[in-house]
Every structure is written in C-alpha cells, then in structure tokens.
Design an enzyme around this catalytic site. Structure first.
Site, PDB file in Angstrom:
ATOM      1  N   TYR A 175      10.759   8.775   1.786  1.00 43.12           N
ATOM      2  CA  TYR A 175      10.768   7.703   0.803  1.00 43.12           C
ATOM      3  C   TYR A 175      11.537   8.028  -0.478  1.00 43.12           C
ATOM      4  CZ  TYR A 175       7.150   6.012   3.913  1.00 43.12           C
ATOM      5  OH  TYR A 175       6.472   5.596   5.022  1.00 43.12           O
ATOM      6  N   ARG A 201       4.821  11.117  -2.284  1.00 39.00           N
ATOM      7  CA  ARG A 201       4.441  10.908  -0.890  1.00 39.00           C
ATOM      8  C   ARG A 201       5.678  11.013   0.010  1.00 39.00           C
ATOM      9  NH1 ARG A 201       3.951   5.484   2.129  1.00 39.00           N
ATOM     10  NH2 ARG A 201       3.048   6.133   4.101  1.00 39.00           N
ATOM     11  N   ALA A 230       2.751  -0.675   5.080  1.00 39.88           N
ATOM     12  CA  ALA A 230       2.154  -0.717   6.412  1.00 39.88           C
ATOM     13  C   ALA A 230       1.665  -2.117   6.801  1.00 39.88           C
ATOM     14  CB  ALA A 230       1.003   0.285   6.501  1.00 39.88           C
ATOM     15  N   GLU A 238      12.543  -9.234   2.681  1.00 32.42           N
ATOM     16  CA  GLU A 238      11.745  -8.069   3.053  1.00 32.42           C
ATOM     17  C   GLU A 238      12.566  -6.801   2.808  1.00 32.42           C
ATOM     18  OE1 GLU A 238       9.714  -6.171   7.102  1.00 32.42           O
ATOM     19  OE2 GLU A 238      10.748  -8.109   7.198  1.00 32.42           O
ATOM     20  N   ARG A 266      12.108   4.748  13.128  1.00 35.96           N
ATOM     21  CA  ARG A 266      10.863   5.514  13.017  1.00 35.96           C
ATOM     22  C   ARG A 266       9.959   5.248  14.221  1.00 35.96           C
ATOM     23  NH1 ARG A 266       8.434   5.075   7.256  1.00 35.96           N
ATOM     24  NH2 ARG A 266       7.275   6.864   8.069  1.00 35.96           N
ATOM     25  N   HIS A 296      12.438  -2.353   2.835  1.00 36.70           N
ATOM     26  CA  HIS A 296      11.793  -1.074   3.164  1.00 36.70           C
ATOM     27  C   HIS A 296      12.711   0.049   2.730  1.00 36.70           C
ATOM     28  CE1 HIS A 296       8.664  -3.024   5.467  1.00 36.70           C
ATOM     29  NE2 HIS A 296       9.616  -3.793   5.960  1.00 36.70           N
ATOM     30  N   ASN A 342       8.039  -5.521  -0.289  1.00 34.45           N
ATOM     31  CA  ASN A 342       7.901  -4.312   0.515  1.00 34.45           C
ATOM     32  C   ASN A 342       6.416  -4.226   0.810  1.00 34.45           C
ATOM     33  OD1 ASN A 342       7.581  -1.779   1.618  1.00 34.45           O
ATOM     34  ND2 ASN A 342       9.025  -0.792   0.248  1.00 34.45           N
ATOM     35  N   PRO A 396       0.800  -1.221   0.000  1.00 27.45           N
ATOM     36  CA  PRO A 396       0.000   0.000   0.000  1.00 27.45           C
ATOM     37  C   PRO A 396       0.833   1.272   0.000  1.00 27.45           C
ATOM     38  CG  PRO A 396      -0.114  -1.087   2.139  1.00 27.45           C
ATOM     39  CD  PRO A 396       0.580  -2.025   1.208  1.00 27.45           C
ATOM     40  N   ASN A 397       0.339   2.216  -0.767  1.00 31.65           N
ATOM     41  CA  ASN A 397       0.867   3.570  -0.886  1.00 31.65           C
ATOM     42  C   ASN A 397       2.183   3.668  -1.651  1.00 31.65           C
ATOM     43  OD1 ASN A 397      -1.312   4.781   0.589  1.00 31.65           O
ATOM     44  ND2 ASN A 397      -0.380   3.926   2.437  1.00 31.65           N
TER      45      ASN A 397
END
Length: 154
Positions: A23, A18, A77, A98, A107, A100, A74, A10-11
């Site tokens: 990012y 964004r 969320a 995985e 964070r 990111h 990735n 998502p996103n």
C-alpha cells in the site's frame, strides 16, 4: 465550485504502516492532502472521510446526494463483500469512481470480485496514491463539461 467526496474504507487509516510493500508509505493524511490540492487544480473541492464501519460509509454515500457532485470510493475489503455499498451508489445516482492503491486483479482470487465496480463509472487500481488523482481528473472531465454547457446556455 463543485465538491466531491473522497471516501476511504476499512484499514485505510493505517496507510503508511500497514503492509507498505503493498500500500505504500504515504499516510492517509498525506493522500487526503494530495487529493484536496489536486481537486482545486482540477476546479473542484474535495471533502475526505475514512471509516472502518460499513454503515458510516453507507450514511456518507446517502448524504452525498444533492451535496457532492461526485464520489471517489476506496471501499477497501468491503469492495469484495458489500452489496449494500453497491446498492447505495446506484440509489443516490452520484457519479462514483472506484479506487484501489494496489492492483486487486493481481492479488488473491477473492479480491478480483468488486461489487462497487457494477455501480461505478470506472475503476482505477494499482497506481498507489496517483490513482486518486486519476479519479479526480476523471470526475472533473465528467462533471465540469456539464457546468460549462449550463453557463453557455445562459
């Protein structure tokens, strides 16, 4: 050539616009092309998919079995919430890395927990789009020696 699946959650379709301070400014299309080109150099082919829907990501993981030799995920969320994605990775037994873009451990506290990491070969975070290239290299190192061993046995 063995293929890998690069899944973005998502996103991530909003990359480049964004929160570029978190990012980066690269778009998803730019990241995907970078991955496709790097995979070829690593001796793999890459197929990319992005979805904002957990079920679509689950379906893609399930469909990867017997088709793709590895997955780069990735999960966005969903990393911090989806037991279903973790279970899917365990179930299909396709080596998964995985990734990111940001360092999730630097964070907010809720981002420190990853359900995906329990099922993944490893986690790469905090290196922006370079993390995908590191993941491709990691999968190539995991997958290609097996192919070489099989050829040597013939």
């Amino acid at each position: 050539m063995q293929s890998i699946l690069i899944l973005n959650g998502p996103n991530l379709n909003l990359l480049g616009t964004r929160q570029p301070e978190v990012y980066g400014r690269e778009t998803l299309a730019m990241v995907e092309q970078l991955c496709i080109d790097h995979a070829v150099k690593a001796g793999l082919t890459a197929h990319c998919l992005q979805s904002n829907h957990e079920g679509a990501l689950l379906d893609a993981i399930h469909a990867a079995r017997g088709v793709h030799a590895g997955i780069i995920l990735n999960a966005g969320a969903f990393t911090h919430t989806s037991v279903a994605l973790m279970d899917a990775i365990f179930s299909v037994e396709v080596p998964t890395v995985e990734v990111h873009l940001s360092n999730i451990h630097a964070r907010e506290e809720f981002r420190h927990k990853s359900y995906i990491s329990r099922a993944a070969l490893g986690q790469i975070c905090g290196f922006g789009s370079q993390g995908y290239l590191m993941a491709i290299d990691a999968l190539a190192a995991t997958l290609l020696p097996k192919e070489t061993q099989l050829q040597d046995a013939r």
